[in-house]
Design a protein around this motif. Structure first.
Motif, PDB file in Angstrom:
ATOM      1  N   TYR A 178       0.794  -1.179   0.077  1.00  0.00           N
ATOM      2  CA  TYR A 178       0.063   0.071  -0.073  1.00  0.00           C
ATOM      3  C   TYR A 178       0.850   1.254   0.040  1.00  0.00           C
ATOM      4  O   TYR A 178       1.872   1.259   0.730  1.00  0.00           O
ATOM      5  CB  TYR A 178      -0.888   0.134   1.346  1.00  0.00           C
ATOM      6  N   GLY A 179       0.693   2.116  -0.865  1.00  0.00           N
ATOM      7  CA  GLY A 179       1.601   3.384  -0.972  1.00  0.00           C
ATOM      8  C   GLY A 179       1.176   4.272  -2.147  1.00  0.00           C
ATOM      9  O   GLY A 179       0.042   4.338  -2.457  1.00  0.00           O
ATOM     10  N   TRP A 180       2.255   4.810  -2.707  1.00  0.00           N
ATOM     11  CA  TRP A 180       1.867   5.822  -3.829  1.00  0.00           C
ATOM     12  C   TRP A 180       3.103   5.556  -4.899  1.00  0.00           C
ATOM     13  O   TRP A 180       4.173   5.316  -4.595  1.00  0.00           O
ATOM     14  CB  TRP A 180       1.573   7.132  -3.245  1.00  0.00           C
ATOM     15  N   TYR A 181       2.702   6.147  -6.265  1.00  0.00           N
ATOM     16  CA  TYR A 181       3.849   6.193  -7.044  1.00  0.00           C
ATOM     17  C   TYR A 181       3.963   7.808  -7.424  1.00  0.00           C
ATOM     18  O   TYR A 181       3.081   8.745  -7.236  1.00  0.00           O
ATOM     19  CB  TYR A 181       3.644   5.806  -8.516  1.00  0.00           C
ATOM     20  N   GLU A 182       5.410   8.232  -7.339  1.00  0.00           N
ATOM     21  CA  GLU A 182       5.616   9.448  -7.948  1.00  0.00           C
ATOM     22  C   GLU A 182       6.082   9.440  -9.376  1.00  0.00           C
ATOM     23  O   GLU A 182       7.268   8.780  -9.570  1.00  0.00           O
ATOM     24  CB  GLU A 182       6.580  10.343  -6.987  1.00  0.00           C
TER      25      GLU A 182
END
Length: 170
Positions: free
Chosen positions: A115-119
């Motif tokens: 679970y997280g995000w992409y930049e």
């Protein structure tokens, strides 16, 4: 000071479509589609997942690494909360991800979820919007991290090609 450009709905959708193609390619093991999402050289930062520093690599080599990671498993990526900023022909996207991985195995549970995000930085090219930089951030994980098997020869060779390692770091 960087001048930000107005993000039209057409540009917004085109940029997000590239991110969605990236996820679809991973989940369907369509490596030609996956490769088409990238510029010829891509900066990748998967330090949260791999413990290795970011690197700039040929996109064909990066695609081989993704293939070595994902071919043996089933994946299901869900992306949400897209934020798109534009500076001329360069777009910066931040989006959340839930990345599910599944592989029956003998080392524990058969699922692992990040679970997280992409930049992500994309540039507008003759091929349309392509990823030139990809930063994978993890907020937390659950399940069995050994679902992604870093002990195979294919994985080790692909990792060495991208990161210059001699052995798997996972």
């Amino acid at each position: 000071m960087i001048q930000k450009s107005e993000v039209t709905s057409h540009i917004h959708q085109a940029v997000i479509d590239t991110i969605i193609r990236f996820a679809t390619a991973l989940d369907t093991n369509n490596w030609e589609l996956y490769r088409s999402c990238f510029s010829d050289t891509v900066e990748v930062d998967y330090s949260d997942a791999l413990g290795l520093p970011s690197t700039k690599v040929n996109a064909d080599v990066w695609t081989s690494f993704a293939r070595a990671c994902c071919d043996p498993i089933q994946t299901f990526h869900v992306y949400t909360n897209f934020s798109v900023e534009l500076n001329g022909d360069v777009a910066f996207v931040r989006n959340y991800h839930t990345s599910r991985h599944r592989r029956p195995n003998t080392t524990g549970g058969d699922q692992y979820t990040q679970y997280g995000w992409y930049e992500t930085t994309l540039k507008n090219s003759e091929k349309g919007w392509v990823i030139s930089s990809l930063r994978h951030r993890i907020q937390w994980c659950d399940g069995n991290p050994l679902v992604v098997d870093s002990t195979t020869d294919d994985y080790k060779q692909a990792e060495a090609s991208v990161f210059g390692t001699k052995e798997s770091s996972l």
